[in-house]
Design a protein around this motif. Sequence first.
Motif, PDB file in Angstrom:
ATOM      1  N   ALA A 140       0.831  -1.202   0.000  1.00 15.80           N
ATOM      2  CA  ALA A 140       0.000   0.000   0.000  1.00 15.80           C
ATOM      3  C   ALA A 140       0.871   1.259   0.000  1.00 15.80           C
ATOM      4  O   ALA A 140       0.554   2.247  -0.684  1.00 15.80           O
ATOM      5  N   ILE A 141       1.976   1.237   0.758  1.00 16.50           N
ATOM      6  CA  ILE A 141       2.897   2.380   0.771  1.00 16.50           C
ATOM      7  C   ILE A 141       3.488   2.610  -0.610  1.00 16.50           C
ATOM      8  O   ILE A 141       3.581   3.746  -1.106  1.00 16.50           O
ATOM      9  N   GLY A 142       3.899   1.503  -1.249  1.00 16.52           N
ATOM     10  CA  GLY A 142       4.458   1.632  -2.587  1.00 16.52           C
ATOM     11  C   GLY A 142       3.483   2.239  -3.567  1.00 16.52           C
ATOM     12  O   GLY A 142       3.819   3.147  -4.337  1.00 16.52           O
ATOM     13  N   VAL A 143       2.247   1.755  -3.560  1.00 17.86           N
ATOM     14  CA  VAL A 143       1.222   2.288  -4.469  1.00 17.86           C
ATOM     15  C   VAL A 143       0.937   3.752  -4.162  1.00 17.86           C
ATOM     16  O   VAL A 143       0.815   4.593  -5.065  1.00 17.86           O
ATOM     17  N   ALA A 144       0.826   4.077  -2.854  1.00 18.62           N
ATOM     18  CA  ALA A 144       0.540   5.464  -2.474  1.00 18.62           C
ATOM     19  C   ALA A 144       1.639   6.409  -2.933  1.00 18.62           C
ATOM     20  O   ALA A 144       1.374   7.522  -3.419  1.00 18.62           O
ATOM     21  N   LEU A 145       2.904   5.987  -2.821  1.00 16.22           N
ATOM     22  CA  LEU A 145       4.011   6.845  -3.256  1.00 16.22           C
ATOM     23  C   LEU A 145       3.989   7.071  -4.761  1.00 16.22           C
ATOM     24  O   LEU A 145       4.254   8.178  -5.239  1.00 16.22           O
ATOM     25  N   VAL A 146       3.690   6.020  -5.504  1.00 13.06           N
ATOM     26  CA  VAL A 146       3.592   6.172  -6.960  1.00 13.06           C
ATOM     27  C   VAL A 146       2.515   7.189  -7.310  1.00 13.06           C
ATOM     28  O   VAL A 146       2.715   8.095  -8.144  1.00 13.06           O
ATOM     29  N   VAL A 147       1.350   7.050  -6.661  1.00 12.44           N
ATOM     30  CA  VAL A 147       0.242   7.968  -6.945  1.00 12.44           C
ATOM     31  C   VAL A 147       0.616   9.401  -6.569  1.00 12.44           C
ATOM     32  O   VAL A 147       0.353  10.346  -7.324  1.00 12.44           O
ATOM     33  N   MET A 148       1.253   9.559  -5.409  1.00  8.93           N
ATOM     34  CA  MET A 148       1.622  10.909  -4.965  1.00  8.93           C
ATOM     35  C   MET A 148       2.649  11.542  -5.897  1.00  8.93           C
ATOM     36  O   MET A 148       2.581  12.746  -6.197  1.00  8.93           O
ATOM     37  N   LEU A 149       3.612  10.754  -6.363  1.00 10.76           N
ATOM     38  CA  LEU A 149       4.618  11.299  -7.274  1.00 10.76           C
ATOM     39  C   LEU A 149       4.009  11.730  -8.603  1.00 10.76           C
ATOM     40  O   LEU A 149       4.541  12.615  -9.282  1.00 10.76           O
ATOM     41  N   ILE A 150       2.902  11.098  -8.959  1.00  5.67           N
ATOM     42  CA  ILE A 150       2.236  11.444 -10.213  1.00  5.67           C
ATOM     43  C   ILE A 150       1.258  12.594 -10.012  1.00  5.67           C
ATOM     44  O   ILE A 150       1.181  13.523 -10.831  1.00  5.67           O
ATOM     45  N   VAL A 151       0.515  12.572  -8.906  1.00  8.31           N
ATOM     46  CA  VAL A 151      -0.602  13.501  -8.715  1.00  8.31           C
ATOM     47  C   VAL A 151      -0.170  14.836  -8.116  1.00  8.31           C
ATOM     48  O   VAL A 151      -0.654  15.897  -8.538  1.00  8.31           O
ATOM     49  N   PHE A 152       0.723  14.805  -7.118  1.00  7.03           N
ATOM     50  CA  PHE A 152       1.097  16.059  -6.466  1.00  7.03           C
ATOM     51  C   PHE A 152       1.792  16.983  -7.461  1.00  7.03           C
ATOM     52  O   PHE A 152       2.815  16.596  -8.060  1.00  7.03           O
ATOM     53  N   PRO A 153       1.304  18.179  -7.646  1.00  7.92           N
ATOM     54  CA  PRO A 153       1.809  19.076  -8.704  1.00  7.92           C
ATOM     55  C   PRO A 153       3.301  19.378  -8.575  1.00  7.92           C
ATOM     56  O   PRO A 153       4.029  19.350  -9.563  1.00  7.92           O
ATOM     57  N   THR A 154       3.743  19.697  -7.380  1.00  8.60           N
ATOM     58  CA  THR A 154       5.152  20.076  -7.206  1.00  8.60           C
ATOM     59  C   THR A 154       6.076  18.935  -7.616  1.00  8.60           C
ATOM     60  O   THR A 154       7.092  19.148  -8.292  1.00  8.60           O
ATOM     61  N   LEU A 155       5.715  17.716  -7.220  1.00  9.02           N
ATOM     62  CA  LEU A 155       6.541  16.552  -7.555  1.00  9.02           C
ATOM     63  C   LEU A 155       6.425  16.202  -9.030  1.00  9.02           C
ATOM     64  O   LEU A 155       7.415  15.817  -9.674  1.00  9.02           O
ATOM     65  N   ALA A 156       5.226  16.312  -9.563  1.00 11.32           N
ATOM     66  CA  ALA A 156       5.045  15.999 -10.987  1.00 11.32           C
ATOM     67  C   ALA A 156       5.787  16.995 -11.858  1.00 11.32           C
ATOM     68  O   ALA A 156       6.333  16.643 -12.912  1.00 11.32           O
ATOM     69  N   LYS A 157       5.815  18.247 -11.414  1.00 12.79           N
ATOM     70  CA  LYS A 157       6.444  19.308 -12.210  1.00 12.79           C
ATOM     71  C   LYS A 157       7.940  19.055 -12.384  1.00 12.79           C
ATOM     72  O   LYS A 157       8.522  19.347 -13.442  1.00 12.79           O
ATOM     73  N   VAL A 158       8.579  18.526 -11.351  1.00 12.93           N
ATOM     74  CA  VAL A 158      10.027  18.287 -11.435  1.00 12.93           C
ATOM     75  C   VAL A 158      10.335  16.852 -11.874  1.00 12.93           C
ATOM     76  O   VAL A 158      11.485  16.417 -11.783  1.00 12.93           O
ATOM     77  N   HIS A 159       9.302  16.132 -12.317  1.00 13.99           N
ATOM     78  CA  HIS A 159       9.461  14.757 -12.821  1.00 13.99           C
ATOM     79  C   HIS A 159      10.121  13.854 -11.775  1.00 13.99           C
ATOM     80  O   HIS A 159      11.058  13.101 -12.051  1.00 13.99           O
ATOM     81  N   ALA A 160       9.611  13.936 -10.553  1.00 19.93           N
ATOM     82  CA  ALA A 160      10.212  13.165  -9.457  1.00 19.93           C
ATOM     83  C   ALA A 160      10.100  11.666  -9.674  1.00 19.93           C
ATOM     84  O   ALA A 160      11.004  10.909  -9.327  1.00 19.93           O
TER      85      ALA A 160
END
Length: 627
Positions: A140-160
């Motif tokens: 669940a942690i792994g899936v949540a991190l993937v989703v957050m890296l994609i959805v959160f704007p700041t992280l998505a903007k820097v291609h985290a």
Amino acid sequence: MNGVWAQFAGNLAFVGLAISLWAHVSIWFQRELGNYSRMAFGVAAGATSIGSILLAVQFSPGVYIDLRFPPIALAGLFGGPITAIVAALMAVTFRIAIGGAAMTEGVMAIAIVAGIGAAINFYSRKRSPVLSDVAILTGAIGVALVVMLIVFPTLAKVHALQLIGQPMIGFNCLATALCGFIILKTEHLELERSMLGTSFSQAPDYLYIKDRDSRFIIVNENMAKLYRHRTSSELTGLTDFDLHATLLAEELYHGEQELMRTGVPLIDSLEHIGDRYMLASKVPVRNKEGRVIGLAGITRDITERTALERELRESKNLLSHAMAGMSDGFAMFDKKGFLIFCNEQYREAFPLSSDARVVGAHISDILRRIAETRERLDIPTENIEDWIKAAGATLHRNKDEEIQLHNGDWRSIRTRLADNGTAIVAVSDITATKQAEIALRISAEQLKNLAETDGLTGIVNRRAFDEAFMRELARSARNRKPLSLLMIDIDRFKAYNDTYGHLAGDQCLRVISKCLLQSARRPVDIVARYGGEEFVVLLPEIDEEGAMVVAELFAHYLSEENIAHIKSEFGKVTASIGISSETGLILRTEPSRLLSIADAALYDAKAQGRNRIIYRSREEAEDKKAG
């Protein structure tokens, strides 16, 4: 990128070390704080998360990548919602304090992870978390991190996700699994230690461990009570010289020293301490190198048993003369199921288990011996212990039993309870009586069979058929199954008797019966002699087509017999057959209808030239009657 992996590895080492330290000190917290230890866990998890943030990798200005999530998620899984909230609040407060571009998203991520841990805790609320729960949390942690890296704007903007997602997700999942396993292992070891300590402390016997100088190191609560101490710790460091008279203490000391010198265990040694009788077993305790460093002992108070044995011996001497002359076996069991007296006749009544029927034996031991020797015919082949338990539970009940032994002999066992709870058992040999009873029953069954069997043909007679007919009518009406009837009449039988004589006629009837039995082969089919040369066949659950097959089969068998009959137009013995078949309520409302329709069909068969099979339905019978 290699530097990032190294920094994550260092962060992982910190988180793992912090959780390991908590796992070890948590045992103390649980003992000292009880339920408040969950709050302490929340604080420890929050502090670990803050420490991880301090070791974070700054991916871009204001964006920190670390292992803050595993401690918070594990706090939720192992501590529940309150623990997760404490840990999350600490981490959130610190994250807000350091600020940065991704502060809001970081706070949201902490809340999400805390919620995941608490949710899995809620899912497993009726039991303690197990390894599968840790695995689910890791995923669940792994899936949540993937989703957050994609959805959160700041992280998505820097291609985290593309640039640092692999080490971030991998190390977070690894930290979750590793730390979860550490906590599980620690809780499991503590549970085992607690159970072992509780079992030792609360054991009903007297348990103790001594060092090489025979000093008590550990004793259980019963040992403290035995020597009138309030707590078991008060006995620590004492020896038998502090507890017993010198002579007894020396005897115990030298025996224990010899045991530790030789390494030979002492099993079931009788010790007389004051007015108590003790049965002691002692074994040497060795260290990892195999050197004897002390001994472990278990002592059982057998004072009551010893007194009981003495009373039993006295009772036996008192009653043996009175019971010796009895023809029946006699035994007495106390309230606990121990045999306190029996005469020789009781033991001789059960030759295969007589060796177990001794004074002092428990009823379960006697029953187990009976099962081992298969002395009784009613012993099951499986679940022997269940049978022993059930049979032993009925000892203290007023009851009369008749059992058969392996050799065919019968025993009557009469059990009565005395006012003090003692079970008094009398055993009689009733073999002759039972044999006479069985012989009488067999004779009655034979007489019943004779009453229901036709003496000439050996098949069912009219009286038995009438009973079977009404029984099958009711069953067919109840089950809504078809019921068919064949009515058979031998053609020109009077002429056959006049021509060939009554002896030949009797033989002809026997052949007819044989052919009918060959045709109606099912166990439920009923073939009966209805009267004179008339026969009937009752076919349960057979419709008209099946009944026609049976009739044709009978005609075929009879034809093959080829019984000569010069007075018949066919030159041999033949039969006319009428068939009727019904289903449903008509059988209940008009039970005689089946017979009357079959009789009418038989009449038609004879009227149409004999040697034929006629089936008539109820509708056809009603039409003909109306016409």
